[in-house]
Design an enzyme around this catalytic site. Structure first.
Site, short mmCIF file in Angstrom:
data_model
loop_
_atom_site.label_atom_id
_atom_site.label_comp_id
_atom_site.label_asym_id
_atom_site.label_seq_id
_atom_site.Cartn_x
_atom_site.Cartn_y
_atom_site.Cartn_z
N GLY A 22 0.83 -1.21 0.00
CA GLY A 22 0.00 0.00 0.00
C GLY A 22 0.86 1.25 0.00
N CYS A 23 0.24 2.37 -0.33
CA CYS A 23 1.01 3.61 -0.47
C CYS A 23 1.58 4.08 0.86
CB CYS A 23 0.15 4.69 -1.13
SG CYS A 23 -1.45 4.94 -0.37
#
Lengths: 341, 341, 341, 341
Positions: free
Chosen positions: D144-145
């Site tokens: 995920g970012c």
């Protein structure tokens, strides 16, 4: 005096609340929306916690019992269905929707793409641009945001026949609050920030409103070229107008026309000649600032007008209309300076 | 081939670096600025750390020894003083400043308010709008950002006599990078965000550049009405043009003029009729997107063109000019898609 | 009563003008800046045309003759040189600069990197956070913007020994107006929009101000970890605090501490438990909104406080201090609702 | 090699298209979304006109016939239903959704609030943070970012036991593209511009992802305090971490831990000691920039990491994972410099 607001959850509705709070003679009587359940205003707008205001359902009779006037801050198409009982009782209505602006039903139906209000209601409605209104009445139709700035820019020039009517070109820009709070791809942050786009080309419903207004001095005026663009700001309308002078007219006449129209008007601030206003110099205020410059080479007059679309373009102007109706100075409760930065 | 950049610390300079990094046949030979001390590029631009690039002082001889071409990304007024040794040796120069765009000295001096380059240099300079250039040479003058978009918008219509030349009105908007990195009150964040302003009214130096370019097809054209506004974006130019058709011309001719001009041009994307481009659909790319729509009532043709001012309006176009010069496909190293969001 | 403003061209100066215009008992007596020539205010700020206000040079004697109080809205380092004559005459001074906030000269000199005010002046200055001030006097030092929000967030918890003092971590963010109108690369629009950066790490001059304020309840407190970042907004401060509870303390004590501190304070709006305020819900108002939530797993209490840095963080608070001094209700002239959108 | 993209209309989908266009060994094979009708990509994204790409419906068999690998750029909850046929055939899948990141079904179900993928699929998925991955396989789960930036910031410190695990506090900020293109009040322009807000407090689904990743070196780590805020930018993640050193650890060990971890990693750029990165210095690139500074007084280490959430935080990292899988240099097709301004 007590004011009710119908359609309180839109941007012009909450702006009315903010302005009424600062008005010495107005208090908030009751607030309403079309949904069936009552709800705390601060549940929708946390910035308004502290007001402890309850949004009630719409009930014309109750509104009239508890208030002295009503503002309609509803989207297009709602006012026309709800306004009849107030008109019947000659109760003061100031309508911020577009429903009562166009005098002819077919014009409304063409441009708004929905059924128009009844003719007898339209007949009573007064198009209330405060700087130019000359009638009294209890059914006031508040001008649209683009139309307010454009009309203030054009009216003195058209009235005094300073410009060639065929030459009018208006490039209008608006911030996002002008489009309301409806969720669309075009209001998503990533589609607005660092972007600019033209929309509703040749179809914006303020076009016939401007034409109708100007026809009082130029009955032959049938149209004008008017485009609308979104710019990445929250508030504000920036109008650029490109105009040719009529035969035998010069900058002197331009200057006189504006001076005559606005020298006694507290909310229109003419800039010195050749100085154009910036958008932010009116944000947070009820001012419309107008500046102009003439290009000797191209023979084009550039005029720029700026307003805060939610104040002079909507709720502030509605209060200004109330002030006039009530015989108060126009500026009552409306002299807040622009906010900068 | 090795490219030098003079004036590397401006926005177009670092954009050139970014694009050269992605070009298969170009590498960065050396970078320069006018200051006397050498300095690490990443001291000024931390985002470029990793390049380990040293900014050197200007030395024409050394630049020619170590490179195959030089880009001048200098502010107006610098190129004219530095370019002579390169011209003498017939060394390829692509100039992004405005110094070599206007063919007549007095025109430059009037609009730029500073001394012009020498006549013999101006005589050799080629105004290189890639979609329309037809000469070859080693002294290429890259068009201005506003001029690029406006010329691409107007050229097909003027060339084919589709429009009334007297009717041209251009309302141009630019983001802040167009004004460069100089610190002024008008570039301070609080004066830009949530604001819009018109500037240099009737005085923008791109006006004579556009007129001169269009005169190749319309020798009588002397002027056009062209205004420039700042909008709160970092990159991008948005041109709105308002035009009247010439006698006997119709939308069909408009369509054909654009089709003929751009059907084989990879960087101009015509939108479907009646669809106008948004600014962000070109940002990060070398595209110029153009759309148009005609208003049957007002008889005005609205045309919108959008570009990324630092790419198609400056550094990307400079690379495109290099590609053409080198006999490469125009698109070499320039096919990056726009960045969204 | 008539108020003078010294340092009127900064952002807090013009915000004072805006707020004084809305105050029922204050009028603008005269405005001043250090430059030697007089100038029209509207030449610098076109949004204030209509006030017809002339900026005069500084003259303490004249200021006292024509006014009942003076606001210093000067940058750090100016007040200390100009304030002596007012102190001598016991004339009411409300100082918005940082010059009079730190009681010890050496602390000021360490953190502000410039000479401090004289000791006898510092001895008379009252640190006037209105919600907690308990002294009266005529030399009021208005707290800093970051310090205001942080102190309001921390004071009830520290006073009631609810939190572990060693655990305090504050991640503070500010909009650009907090940095003033000085032109620097870091205030250029292209360096702010779409960016975020931490600055003055471990060196912000509000750190000792907060520590000094909290020491009234926690004499052993020597420091706290406090970082400051710029976010791309014009106005606003957003404080995120991460805290551990002291032994035997729970959410109940947190809640009570805040309730006790602020239940009778009109400008601090506690959010419901587990609901955190957004920045925009206070912009345009004198409110400080505070919310908190506890993480049972990490045992960390997150508290968020938001203010408009130019109102509650500066000019609004200065008016609030005036109100208290004058025996008026704190809210006099300050009940403007937040502006949204 | 040909790549398919499933879920092409989200922001990470179109970013994959943009990056694949610049990759020397990848071409776009086919693009898909779950809706039943085929549609032109440029109908949804005008900036991609010119690609002439048709979005097809999902058909696993056809995808495998026409492509060499598939990227899933789908929202959470989709991949798990569509991925089985690819896993069965051992076809290369790089999944950008969160569906395959958490190894334990119950963890996924708790934090994502929806049914998890089947255990045998989760068992095969490799959590592919390229700088730390050491396994090979054909089912790659892209981090995920927020988790990417936080893991890169914390991993060297946790691996080398430099910090006190109980002390970790992360204050993470993201731009709007991180929230996807779904229309909500919180993504409306007027609710984002000039605002900042904390969201999903203590509930963000990247928390267990970070904890699980760090447990490889710190098996006792059960949680960390991690908050997420929206800032008014389109792209970018800015992580501020506040950490205490473990016993006997000093800045020297911090420096060494980072040096050892990243000296050979092309996409992590360590800043000089005491210099913190700004957000914009990575936007448009696959870089993660990390800087740190120690406060001797508070004994807190501040570390800041910044990434472009759509590149290093999503699509760029997916390409980087492909490069590693294919035995190419990690940087293949990914060396675009950050875009500034």
């Amino acid at each position: 005096m007590k004011a009710a607001i119908v359609g309180v959850t839109g941007y012009t509705g909450i702006e009315l609340i903010r302005l009424i709070q600062q008005h010495p003679y107005l208090t908030l009587g009751s607030i309403h929306r079309s949904e069936n359940e009552t709800v705390e205003l601060s549940d929708i707008y946390p910035h308004l916690s502290g007001l402890n205001a309850l949004i009630e359902t719409f009930d014309a009779k109750k509104i009239m019992e508890k208030n002295d006037l009503v503002f309609f801050a509803t989207p297009a198409g709602i006012t026309k269905d709800l306004v009849a009982p107030f008109v019947e009782k000659n109760f003061l209505v100031i309508d911020l929707s577009g429903d009562l602006r166009l005098r002819k039903q077919e014009l409304y139906e063409t441009w708004y793409q929905r059924p128009a209000a009844e003719e007898q209601i339209l007949d009573q409605a007064i198009y209330a641009l405060p700087e130019f209104v000359d009638k009294k009445g209890n059914l006031l139709s508040n001008p649209g945001c683009y139309a307010t700035a454009t009309n203030l820019l054009l009216a003195p020039l058209v009235k005094n026949q300073v410009i060639d009517l065929e030459s009018i070109i208006i490039d209008a820009k608006s911030g996002l609050s002008g489009a309301g709070k409806k969720l669309t791809q075009s209001s998503h942050y990533v589609n607005v920030a660092e972007n600019m786009s033209m929309y509703k080309l040749n179809k914006h419903q303020h076009i016939p409103e401007i034409v109708q207004f100007l026809q009082q001095w130029a009955p032959n005026l049938q149209h004008l070229h008017f485009t609308t663009s979104l710019i990445p700001v929250k508030r504000g309308i920036f109008i650029s107008a490109y105009l040719r002078l009529a035969a035998n007219q010069s900058m002197e006449e331009v200057k006189q026309a504006y001076q005559q129209a606005y020298q006694d008007q507290p909310f229109v601030r003419m800039q010195p000649v050749n100085q154009l206003p910036q958008l932010q110099q009116v944000i947070g205020s009820n001012y419309c600032d107008i500046g102009f410059a003439y290009n000797e080479t191209t023979k084009i007059l550039t005029v720029v007008a700026v307003i805060d679309n939610l104040i002079k373009g909507a709720s502030g102007q509605a209060i200004q209309n109330f002030n006039l109706w009530a015989g108060l100075p126009q500026t009552t409760g409306l002299m807040q300076l622009p906010i900068f930065p």
